[in-house]
Scaffold this motif. Structure first.
Motif, PDB file in Angstrom:
ATOM      1  N   MET A 255       0.843  -1.197   0.000  1.00 20.65           N
ATOM      2  CA  MET A 255       0.000   0.000   0.000  1.00 20.65           C
ATOM      3  C   MET A 255       0.876   1.245   0.000  1.00 20.65           C
ATOM      4  SD  MET A 255      -2.469   1.464   2.968  1.00 20.65           S
ATOM      5  CE  MET A 255      -3.115  -0.083   3.486  1.00 20.65           C
TER       6      MET A 255
ATOM      7  N   LYS B 190       0.597   4.675   1.462  1.00 24.22           N
ATOM      8  CA  LYS B 190      -0.225   5.250   2.532  1.00 24.22           C
ATOM      9  C   LYS B 190      -0.618   6.692   2.172  1.00 24.22           C
ATOM     10  CE  LYS B 190       1.855   2.358   6.152  1.00 24.22           C
ATOM     11  NZ  LYS B 190       2.504   2.351   7.499  1.00 24.22           N
TER      12      LYS B 190
ATOM     13  N   VAL C 298      -5.487   6.131  -0.345  1.00 21.57           N
ATOM     14  CA  VAL C 298      -4.294   5.287  -0.410  1.00 21.57           C
ATOM     15  C   VAL C 298      -4.308   4.602  -1.772  1.00 21.57           C
ATOM     16  CG1 VAL C 298      -4.419   4.826   2.081  1.00 21.57           C
ATOM     17  CG2 VAL C 298      -5.389   3.157   0.473  1.00 21.57           C
TER      18      VAL C 298
ATOM     19  N   ALA D  77      -3.912   0.846  -3.019  1.00 22.51           N
ATOM     20  CA  ALA D  77      -3.807  -0.564  -2.629  1.00 22.51           C
ATOM     21  C   ALA D  77      -3.254  -1.347  -3.815  1.00 22.51           C
ATOM     22  CB  ALA D  77      -5.186  -1.100  -2.240  1.00 22.51           C
TER      23      ALA D  77
ATOM     24  N   THR E  54       4.691   3.610   3.005  1.00 22.57           N
ATOM     25  CA  THR E  54       4.220   2.363   2.393  1.00 22.57           C
ATOM     26  C   THR E  54       3.923   1.316   3.465  1.00 22.57           C
ATOM     27  OG1 THR E  54       6.518   1.708   2.076  1.00 22.57           O
ATOM     28  CG2 THR E  54       5.375   2.598   0.154  1.00 22.57           C
TER      29      THR E  54
ATOM     30  N   PHE F 259      -8.778  -6.191   0.955  1.00 21.10           N
ATOM     31  CA  PHE F 259      -8.735  -5.069   0.010  1.00 21.10           C
ATOM     32  C   PHE F 259      -9.170  -5.408  -1.407  1.00 21.10           C
ATOM     33  CE2 PHE F 259      -6.278  -3.445   3.504  1.00 21.10           C
ATOM     34  CZ  PHE F 259      -6.587  -2.098   3.504  1.00 21.10           C
TER      35      PHE F 259
END
Ligand code: ATP
Ligand code: MG
Length: 137
Positions: A7, A9, A70, A72, A114, A130
């Motif tokens: 991810m 962030k 974010v 993903a 991250t 996710f």
């Protein structure tokens, strides 16, 4: 082939680091099998960071990770779980190896740009949180 959950962030997205981080991932040779920009629902964030719920920083961590979009990412490659963790560097940027993402782009443990799953079990759990199976191509 191993899969992991990565991810970017909210600090990384806000600072315009998405393209640079994706470029590093692709240069390394990992395949991006899932990708989306999203704001994480609070319940998903609490589940994602469930292992930290007793820690004093849990509330701040959930506020931060839900506080903006974010990116993903589902990654696939040989040894992708440990390899992506190595590319990110240590949790605290002050301890991150030179050349790692956290060393190069972050200064504080709370905003370290991250995320990466830390084990095969976490990777499976987080990818399931996710991504729907049909979103992984
Ligand atoms: P992540 O799970 O986000 O990839 P990590 O696995 O390197 O990071 P964890 O121990 O899982 O580190 O901690 C999750 C996140 O919680 C860290 O990325 C960091 O942003 C935050 N965190 C960890 N320790 C602290 C701390 N002592 N103070 C504030 N925030 C912390
Ligand atoms: Mg972690």
């Amino acid at each position: 082939m191993e899969r992991t959950f990565a991810m970017i962030k909210p600090d990384g997205v806000r600072r315009g680091l998405t393209a640079e981080i994706l470029a590093r991932i692709q240069r390394k040779g990992y395949r991006v099998v899932g990708l989306k920009q999203m704001v994480i629902p609070r319940e998903t964030a609490e589940a994602h960071y469930g292992e930290h719920k007793e820690r004093p920083f849990f509330g701040e961590l959930v506020d931060f990770i839900t506080g903006g979009p974010v990116v993903a990412i589902a990654l696939e490659g040989e040894n992708a779980i440990a390899g992506w963790r190595a590319m990110m560097g240590a949790t605290n940027p002050a301890n991150a190896a030179p050349g790692s993402i956290r060393a190069d782009y972050a200064t504080t443990v709370g905003e370290n740009v991250t995320h990466g799953s830390d084990s095969p079990e976490s990777a499976e759990r987080e990818l399931g949180l996710f991504f729907k199976p049909e979103e992984l191509l």
